[in-house]
Motif scaffolding. Sequence first.
Motif, PDB file in Angstrom:
ATOM      1  N   LEU A  99       0.760  -1.183  -0.258  1.00  0.00           N
ATOM      2  CA  LEU A  99       0.098   0.018   0.038  1.00  0.00           C
ATOM      3  C   LEU A  99       0.766   1.317  -0.092  1.00  0.00           C
ATOM      4  CD1 LEU A  99      -2.866  -0.637   2.374  1.00  0.00           C
ATOM      5  CD2 LEU A  99      -3.174  -0.373  -0.011  1.00  0.00           C
ATOM      6  N   GLN A 100       1.812   1.334   0.817  1.00  0.00           N
ATOM      7  CA  GLN A 100       2.692   2.387   1.054  1.00  0.00           C
ATOM      8  C   GLN A 100       3.536   2.645  -0.253  1.00  0.00           C
ATOM      9  OE1 GLN A 100       5.642   2.231   4.133  1.00  0.00           O
ATOM     10  NE2 GLN A 100       6.526   4.183   3.545  1.00  0.00           N
ATOM     11  N   ARG A 101       3.933   1.612  -0.665  1.00  0.00           N
ATOM     12  CA  ARG A 101       4.698   1.840  -2.096  1.00  0.00           C
ATOM     13  C   ARG A 101       3.779   2.213  -3.240  1.00  0.00           C
ATOM     14  NH1 ARG A 101       9.501  -2.802  -2.018  1.00  0.00           N
ATOM     15  NH2 ARG A 101      10.788  -1.686  -0.345  1.00  0.00           N
ATOM     16  N   ARG A 102       2.692   1.663  -3.669  1.00  0.00           N
ATOM     17  CA  ARG A 102       1.825   1.971  -4.619  1.00  0.00           C
ATOM     18  C   ARG A 102       1.175   3.445  -4.361  1.00  0.00           C
ATOM     19  NH1 ARG A 102       0.292  -1.833  -7.959  1.00  0.00           N
ATOM     20  NH2 ARG A 102       0.684  -4.051  -7.618  1.00  0.00           N
ATOM     21  N   HIS A 103       1.181   3.925  -3.173  1.00  0.00           N
ATOM     22  CA  HIS A 103       0.521   5.033  -2.742  1.00  0.00           C
ATOM     23  C   HIS A 103       1.512   6.141  -3.340  1.00  0.00           C
ATOM     24  CE1 HIS A 103      -1.558   8.116  -0.089  1.00  0.00           C
ATOM     25  NE2 HIS A 103      -0.709   8.883  -0.534  1.00  0.00           N
ATOM     26  N   LEU A 104       2.764   5.904  -2.843  1.00  0.00           N
ATOM     27  CA  LEU A 104       3.907   6.777  -3.484  1.00  0.00           C
ATOM     28  C   LEU A 104       3.997   6.712  -5.022  1.00  0.00           C
ATOM     29  CD1 LEU A 104       6.644   5.829  -0.803  1.00  0.00           C
ATOM     30  CD2 LEU A 104       5.518   7.908  -0.885  1.00  0.00           C
ATOM     31  N   GLY A 105       3.909   5.795  -5.426  1.00  0.00           N
ATOM     32  CA  GLY A 105       4.041   5.631  -7.084  1.00  0.00           C
ATOM     33  C   GLY A 105       2.804   6.156  -7.713  1.00  0.00           C
ATOM     34  N   ALA A 106       1.675   6.451  -7.235  1.00  0.00           N
ATOM     35  CA  ALA A 106       0.655   7.082  -8.020  1.00  0.00           C
ATOM     36  C   ALA A 106       0.297   8.149  -7.623  1.00  0.00           C
ATOM     37  CB  ALA A 106      -0.674   6.127  -7.544  1.00  0.00           C
ATOM     38  N   ILE A 107       0.245   8.595  -6.304  1.00  0.00           N
ATOM     39  CA  ILE A 107      -0.037  10.208  -5.910  1.00  0.00           C
ATOM     40  C   ILE A 107       1.142  10.890  -5.521  1.00  0.00           C
ATOM     41  CG2 ILE A 107      -1.530  11.229  -4.093  1.00  0.00           C
ATOM     42  CD1 ILE A 107      -3.023   8.546  -3.591  1.00  0.00           C
ATOM     43  N   PRO A 108       1.253  11.928  -6.184  1.00  0.00           N
ATOM     44  CA  PRO A 108       2.489  12.894  -6.122  1.00  0.00           C
ATOM     45  C   PRO A 108       2.398  13.632  -4.632  1.00  0.00           C
ATOM     46  CG  PRO A 108       1.379  13.173  -8.186  1.00  0.00           C
ATOM     47  CD  PRO A 108       0.376  12.428  -7.272  1.00  0.00           C
ATOM     48  N   TRP A 109       3.764  13.753  -4.202  1.00  0.00           N
ATOM     49  CA  TRP A 109       3.710  14.774  -3.170  1.00  0.00           C
ATOM     50  C   TRP A 109       3.900  16.335  -3.860  1.00  0.00           C
ATOM     51  CZ3 TRP A 109       7.499  18.432  -2.403  1.00  0.00           C
ATOM     52  CH2 TRP A 109       7.395  18.956  -1.204  1.00  0.00           C
ATOM     53  N   GLY A 110       3.179  17.154  -3.257  1.00  0.00           N
ATOM     54  CA  GLY A 110       3.364  18.687  -4.076  1.00  0.00           C
ATOM     55  C   GLY A 110       2.373  19.567  -3.288  1.00  0.00           C
ATOM     56  N   ASN A 111       2.638  20.907  -3.648  1.00  0.00           N
ATOM     57  CA  ASN A 111       1.909  21.966  -3.150  1.00  0.00           C
ATOM     58  C   ASN A 111       1.243  22.638  -4.117  1.00  0.00           C
ATOM     59  OD1 ASN A 111       4.133  23.135  -4.119  1.00  0.00           O
ATOM     60  ND2 ASN A 111       4.546  24.510  -2.488  1.00  0.00           N
ATOM     61  N   SER A 112       0.671  22.089  -5.192  1.00  0.00           N
ATOM     62  CA  SER A 112       0.044  22.944  -6.152  1.00  0.00           C
ATOM     63  C   SER A 112      -1.186  23.566  -5.966  1.00  0.00           C
ATOM     64  CB  SER A 112      -0.136  21.859  -7.428  1.00  0.00           C
ATOM     65  OG  SER A 112      -1.130  20.967  -7.137  1.00  0.00           O
ATOM     66  N   ALA A 113      -1.861  23.187  -4.795  1.00  0.00           N
ATOM     67  CA  ALA A 113      -3.027  23.867  -4.671  1.00  0.00           C
ATOM     68  C   ALA A 113      -2.773  25.481  -3.985  1.00  0.00           C
ATOM     69  CB  ALA A 113      -3.864  23.171  -3.692  1.00  0.00           C
ATOM     70  N   LEU A 114      -1.829  25.536  -3.428  1.00  0.00           N
ATOM     71  CA  LEU A 114      -1.311  26.847  -2.970  1.00  0.00           C
ATOM     72  C   LEU A 114      -1.033  27.948  -4.294  1.00  0.00           C
ATOM     73  CD1 LEU A 114       0.846  25.940   0.247  1.00  0.00           C
ATOM     74  CD2 LEU A 114      -1.430  26.627  -0.241  1.00  0.00           C
ATOM     75  N   HIS A 115      -0.982  27.139  -5.333  1.00  0.00           N
ATOM     76  CA  HIS A 115      -0.500  28.016  -6.397  1.00  0.00           C
ATOM     77  C   HIS A 115      -1.336  27.913  -7.575  1.00  0.00           C
ATOM     78  CE1 HIS A 115       3.578  28.346  -4.453  1.00  0.00           C
ATOM     79  NE2 HIS A 115       3.304  27.071  -4.243  1.00  0.00           N
ATOM     80  N   TYR A 116      -1.653  26.562  -8.218  1.00  0.00           N
ATOM     81  CA  TYR A 116      -2.782  27.040  -9.129  1.00  0.00           C
ATOM     82  C   TYR A 116      -4.237  26.693  -8.573  1.00  0.00           C
ATOM     83  CZ  TYR A 116       0.886  26.096 -12.590  1.00  0.00           C
ATOM     84  OH  TYR A 116       1.976  26.225 -13.414  1.00  0.00           O
ATOM     85  N   SER A 117      -4.835  27.531  -8.130  1.00  0.00           N
ATOM     86  CA  SER A 117      -6.074  27.644  -7.592  1.00  0.00           C
ATOM     87  C   SER A 117      -6.608  29.046  -7.346  1.00  0.00           C
ATOM     88  CB  SER A 117      -6.309  26.790  -6.245  1.00  0.00           C
ATOM     89  OG  SER A 117      -5.483  27.620  -5.014  1.00  0.00           O
ATOM     90  N   THR A 118      -7.975  29.233  -6.919  1.00  0.00           N
ATOM     91  CA  THR A 118      -8.428  30.644  -6.786  1.00  0.00           C
ATOM     92  C   THR A 118      -8.346  31.034  -5.171  1.00  0.00           C
ATOM     93  OG1 THR A 118     -10.595  29.674  -6.859  1.00  0.00           O
ATOM     94  CG2 THR A 118      -9.956  30.812  -8.779  1.00  0.00           C
ATOM     95  N   HIS A 119      -8.355  29.672  -4.302  1.00  0.00           N
ATOM     96  CA  HIS A 119      -8.251  30.004  -2.904  1.00  0.00           C
ATOM     97  C   HIS A 119      -6.831  29.835  -2.440  1.00  0.00           C
ATOM     98  CE1 HIS A 119      -7.695  25.791  -2.977  1.00  0.00           C
ATOM     99  NE2 HIS A 119      -8.720  25.536  -3.660  1.00  0.00           N
ATOM    100  N   HIS A 120      -5.897  29.266  -3.067  1.00  0.00           N
ATOM    101  CA  HIS A 120      -4.495  29.304  -2.403  1.00  0.00           C
ATOM    102  C   HIS A 120      -4.610  28.640  -1.004  1.00  0.00           C
ATOM    103  CE1 HIS A 120      -4.295  32.625  -5.223  1.00  0.00           C
ATOM    104  NE2 HIS A 120      -3.607  31.579  -6.050  1.00  0.00           N
ATOM    105  N   SER A 121      -5.210  27.567  -0.956  1.00  0.00           N
ATOM    106  CA  SER A 121      -5.350  27.050   0.623  1.00  0.00           C
ATOM    107  C   SER A 121      -5.230  25.648   0.614  1.00  0.00           C
ATOM    108  CB  SER A 121      -6.550  27.483   1.266  1.00  0.00           C
ATOM    109  OG  SER A 121      -7.616  27.327   0.661  1.00  0.00           O
TER     110      SER A 121
END
Length: 325
Positions: free
Chosen positions: A54-76
Amino acid sequence: MTMKFSKFNPQQLEQYLERINYAGHASGTGTGEPRLESLKTAVERDPLTALTELQRRHLGAIPWGNSALHYSTHHSISVHPTAVFEKLVLRAHDGYCMENTNLLYVVLRSLGYRVYPTGGRVSRAVGSGNQSDEGYISFNHMVLVVTIASHKYMVDVGFGRNSPTSPLPLQENILAPLLAPSEMSLIKTSLTEFVDETQKLWVYRTRSKPQKGWIPQYCFSEVEFLPEDFAMMNYFTSQSRTLWFTHQLACTRVLMDEDKGIKPVGIYILSGTEVKRVSGGETTVVATIAEETDRVEALARYFGMHFRPHEIEGIRGLPSQIRTS
């Protein structure tokens, strides 16, 4: 009103397993959740092996990142389990520690694992990029402690490039592979900032090669944290102008080789104006970013993330916007 950690229903668990490409097989009972059926059988048979997958498949499929703080209208960022599920599973977007690890936490709770979250302090060396910096910053990280057959393991899917790639026993100096040739381990020690040196914390550390020195990544205790604690930590981490999260966009995704038993073999890293692939200790630039359209295309190609027009427009005027002359 006290906040409660929640659980996911079978349909949500099936959607999560589809998101992480869990290759389960139906048992023939026709429940409509074939992956979930298979996973429950795997957990009963060998909970540690199932957790590792589960841990490895999660890491391989779901990125780590902070895009919502930049590509959004709410930046939260919201760490409410429903919001996290919709964002990371249904929208297939990225998330940082209190989203990614929070998602896995609710999944593990829903599967019946003995698991609780605790808070971590990231080392200054990681925060500044200067390996000579000593000490730790305030609480801003989420770590899981899972108990299997009376043994405790540290589990984390939200630390970007150096996220652990398997459950790590809460024992000192046990070496485990990270992304070859890098390694990871835990030690228990007091912090230089502590007045009371008898207080010991677990320190998660990594090294790029066996012959290289260890670099502390973060420290944590075995004290359980509450949802309110993470709500406070998340607000500061996502809104403070003193932290890089609010003025830089970054994203990572671990690369897995399923022919080798779901083995982590590399990682994609988007930082600044480049996307890099790190594998076998070698770094290759796979994309160069000159303008916003390049970054949006790179996020789709290498991280599987797609943004709506109004979300892309949300970065205008922010320090993270790529400006062309």
